[in-house]
Design a protein around this motif. Structure first.
Motif, short mmCIF file in Angstrom:
data_model
loop_
_atom_site.label_atom_id
_atom_site.label_comp_id
_atom_site.label_asym_id
_atom_site.label_seq_id
_atom_site.Cartn_x
_atom_site.Cartn_y
_atom_site.Cartn_z
N ILE A 229 0.82 -1.21 0.00
CA ILE A 229 0.00 0.00 0.00
C ILE A 229 0.86 1.26 0.00
O ILE A 229 0.54 2.25 -0.68
N LEU A 230 1.95 1.26 0.74
CA LEU A 230 2.73 2.48 0.92
C LEU A 230 3.28 3.06 -0.39
O LEU A 230 3.24 4.28 -0.58
N PRO A 231 3.82 2.25 -1.32
CA PRO A 231 4.28 2.85 -2.58
C PRO A 231 3.16 3.43 -3.43
O PRO A 231 3.40 4.33 -4.23
N ILE A 232 1.94 2.94 -3.25
CA ILE A 232 0.79 3.52 -3.96
C ILE A 232 0.57 4.95 -3.46
O ILE A 232 0.37 5.88 -4.25
N LEU A 233 0.62 5.12 -2.14
CA LEU A 233 0.47 6.46 -1.56
C LEU A 233 1.60 7.37 -2.02
O LEU A 233 1.37 8.52 -2.41
N ARG A 234 2.84 6.85 -1.99
CA ARG A 234 3.98 7.67 -2.38
C ARG A 234 3.90 8.10 -3.84
O ARG A 234 4.20 9.24 -4.19
N SER A 235 3.51 7.17 -4.71
CA SER A 235 3.43 7.49 -6.14
C SER A 235 2.42 8.59 -6.42
O SER A 235 2.58 9.36 -7.37
N HIS A 236 1.37 8.66 -5.61
CA HIS A 236 0.36 9.71 -5.76
C HIS A 236 0.79 11.02 -5.11
O HIS A 236 0.03 12.00 -5.13
N GLY B 67 -0.56 -1.17 11.96
CA GLY B 67 -0.05 -0.41 10.82
C GLY B 67 -0.80 -0.71 9.54
O GLY B 67 -1.04 0.19 8.72
N LEU B 68 -1.20 -1.96 9.35
CA LEU B 68 -1.98 -2.33 8.17
C LEU B 68 -3.34 -1.63 8.17
O LEU B 68 -3.77 -1.11 7.13
N LEU B 69 -4.00 -1.62 9.32
CA LEU B 69 -5.30 -0.94 9.41
C LEU B 69 -5.17 0.53 9.06
O LEU B 69 -6.02 1.10 8.35
N LEU B 70 -4.10 1.15 9.55
CA LEU B 70 -3.87 2.57 9.25
C LEU B 70 -3.60 2.76 7.76
O LEU B 70 -4.10 3.71 7.15
N ALA B 71 -2.81 1.88 7.16
CA ALA B 71 -2.48 1.99 5.74
C ALA B 71 -3.73 1.87 4.88
O ALA B 71 -3.91 2.61 3.90
N LEU B 72 -4.63 0.96 5.23
CA LEU B 72 -5.89 0.79 4.49
C LEU B 72 -6.74 2.06 4.59
O LEU B 72 -7.37 2.49 3.62
N TYR B 73 -6.76 2.65 5.78
CA TYR B 73 -7.52 3.89 5.98
C TYR B 73 -6.95 5.02 5.12
O TYR B 73 -7.70 5.76 4.48
N LEU B 74 -5.62 5.16 5.12
CA LEU B 74 -4.99 6.23 4.33
C LEU B 74 -5.20 6.02 2.84
O LEU B 74 -5.38 6.99 2.08
N LEU B 75 -5.20 4.77 2.40
CA LEU B 75 -5.44 4.48 0.99
C LEU B 75 -6.85 4.91 0.58
O LEU B 75 -7.06 5.48 -0.51
N LYS B 76 -7.80 4.67 1.46
CA LYS B 76 -9.19 5.07 1.18
C LYS B 76 -9.34 6.59 1.20
O LYS B 76 -9.97 7.17 0.31
N ARG B 77 -8.74 7.21 2.19
CA ARG B 77 -8.94 8.65 2.37
C ARG B 77 -8.26 9.47 1.28
O ARG B 77 -8.84 10.43 0.75
N HIS B 78 -7.02 9.11 0.91
CA HIS B 78 -6.24 9.97 0.02
C HIS B 78 -6.26 9.54 -1.44
O HIS B 78 -6.17 10.39 -2.33
N VAL B 79 -6.36 8.25 -1.68
CA VAL B 79 -6.39 7.77 -3.06
C VAL B 79 -7.81 7.46 -3.49
O VAL B 79 -8.12 7.38 -4.68
N GLY B 80 -8.71 7.31 -2.50
CA GLY B 80 -10.10 7.01 -2.82
C GLY B 80 -10.34 5.56 -3.17
O GLY B 80 -11.33 5.21 -3.82
N TYR B 81 -9.44 4.67 -2.69
CA TYR B 81 -9.58 3.25 -3.02
C TYR B 81 -9.97 2.46 -1.78
O TYR B 81 -9.36 2.60 -0.71
#
Length: 444
Positions: free
Chosen positions: A146-153, A203-217
């Protein structure tokens, strides 16, 4: 783009990546540091076990590296509609990989430690530690994807929050299970493994939340139908060779550990401590390299190879300079730093010589890290792998054994072999980048 703007863009991406990677490595080394107050033997067992854990991080890179390259180029090409399918495919592949590794660690942890030449006492200490952390592989694999997806965006600061939270929880959990305040049972190394596994789950739960909030996924099982052979192949075609080079490197380091074990317990303990501390210097070029990779990916996706070329060299200049400064400071303050870990004067003195050699080693290593990331960003992933396999296994390993054992140079011989390895590969990576052959290898 001017040098000033390139520098600003690079550092904007690099400093949160550095913080993220710093905290991730810190979380691994926190275990060793806190265990060093518990016992030197426990710290040594954890240090050797961590080599296997670090190797799995690169295995997760089969997916995460491919995701970062693919998503970065799609964003640069303004093909955002395709990204959701890529993310779904990446998360499914990460989950499958994590399940496989979870099973492997649950059943084979003691065998891994035995193969590395540890005695029965250290194997008994290290096995539960490795089983708990390795048993959480599915959690870590998805989090790492998940983290590189956030970074790439461009959400590099947000990606940083995950290791911040996991590191804090890890420290607290280690303390509770090692020293047993408030009547909590003292679980030793098993407790450290449990604390690390639980911290990664949060950390995984937080990563999933950030993916939803910032990338919309948001992942749902209905989206699994979006997983296709074509997308899976695209991710793995980039991720396997890219991470394969890193896996080859860490695999060779594991074998070198068996050579060091022949030199005795003092040498093994010194290597564990010096390698663990040196990781923090390596993080400087790693963060610059990853930031450079994202920026080059965007430029390649936008069909701007000249700017990508300049970005690669710019990242190399900054990254090698930071590595040299970091390794110099590490050498100057080597004695007080090592005193945090051990009171053994032989270990402290031996480590100082290795940190001196690190002035050369970390500089040439930085060249490798940054230019390999640059080549990977363009889709030129096979060349670094082929070069790495040849030099690491045909040059580096034989020299490591020859210099350290038959020629009786000891650990310093191992470090000289590292310099030969990194220097040869770094020169070839620089030649490849300068040739611009990679400009013909865009995946889009």
């Amino acid at each position: 783009m001017s040098i000033k703007l390139m520098t600003i863009a690079l550092l904007t991406f690099a400093w949160p990546i550095f913080t993220e990677q710093f905290l991730r490595v810190l979380m691994t080394n926190i275990d060793i540091f806190q265990l060093s107050f518990y016992s030197d033997k426990a710290a040594t067992a954890a240090g050797v076990a961590n080599q296997i854990i670090v190797l799995t991080i690169y295995i997760y890179g089969f997916v995460s590296v491919g995701l970062q390259i693919l998503v970065s180029q799609l964003l640069g090409a303004k093909r955002g509609k395709e990204i959701e399918h890529v993310i779904t495919t990446g998360l499914v592949l990460a989950a499958i990989l994590g399940i496989i590794l979870t099973v492997v660690f649950l059943f084979f942890s003691s065998h891994f430690l035995s193969w590395l030449g540890l005695d029965d006492n250290l194997i008994a200490l290290g096995t539960p530690f490795l089983q708990w952390i390795g048993g959480a592989s599915i959690v870590i694999a998805i989090q790492v994807a998940i983290l590189p997806i956030l970074r790439s965006h461009g959400y590099v600061k947000q990606a940083m929050y995950v290791p911040v939270v996991t590191s804090i929880l890890n420290v607290i959990g280690n303390y509770l299970f090692l020293f047993g305040p408030f009547g909590i049972p003292v679980l030793g190394m098993a407790g450290v493994g449990i604390a690390t596994a639980l911290a990664n789950f949060v950390g995984l739960l937080l990563a999933l939340y950030l993916l939803k909030r910032h990338v919309g996924y948001t992942f749902s099982f209905k989206k699994v139908k979006d997983v296709t052979y074509k997308l899976s192949y695209a991710i793995l075609r980039l991720g396997l060779p890219s991470s394969g080079e890193s896996i080859s490197y860490n695999g060779s380091q594991i074998i070198i550990t068996t050579i060091v074990a022949v030199l005795g317990s003092t040498a093994l303990t010194t290597k564990v401590y010096v390698s663990s501390i040196s990781q923090f210097v390596i993080l400087l070029p790693i963060s610059i390299g990853q930031a450079t990779q994202i920026l080059i990916g965007h430029q390649v996706g936008a069909r701007n190879p000249d700017q990508a070329y300049r970005q690669g060299w710019h990242g190399w200049i900054i990254g090698t300079a930071l590595a040299l400064i970091g390794s110099f400071l590490l050498y100057i303050f080597s004695t007080p730093i090592m005193s945090f870990f051990t009171n053994d004067p032989e270990v402290i003195e031996l480590s100082k010589n290795l940190f001196l050699l690190g002035l050369v080693l970390e500089t040439v290593r930085a060249t490798n890290i940054i230019l390999i990331n640059s080549l990977n960003a363009t889709g030129d992933v096979r060349f670094p792998l082929i070069v790495g396999l040849i030099i690491m296994w045909i040059v580096s390993l034989p020299f490591a054994y020859l210099l350290s054992v038959p020629l009786h140079i000891g650990l310093a011989g191992i470090w000289i072999a590292y310099i030969i390895d990194e220097g040869l590969r770094g020169g070839l990576m620089a030649y490849r980048w300068r040739s611009k052959v990679w400009a013909l290898k865009s995946i889009l």
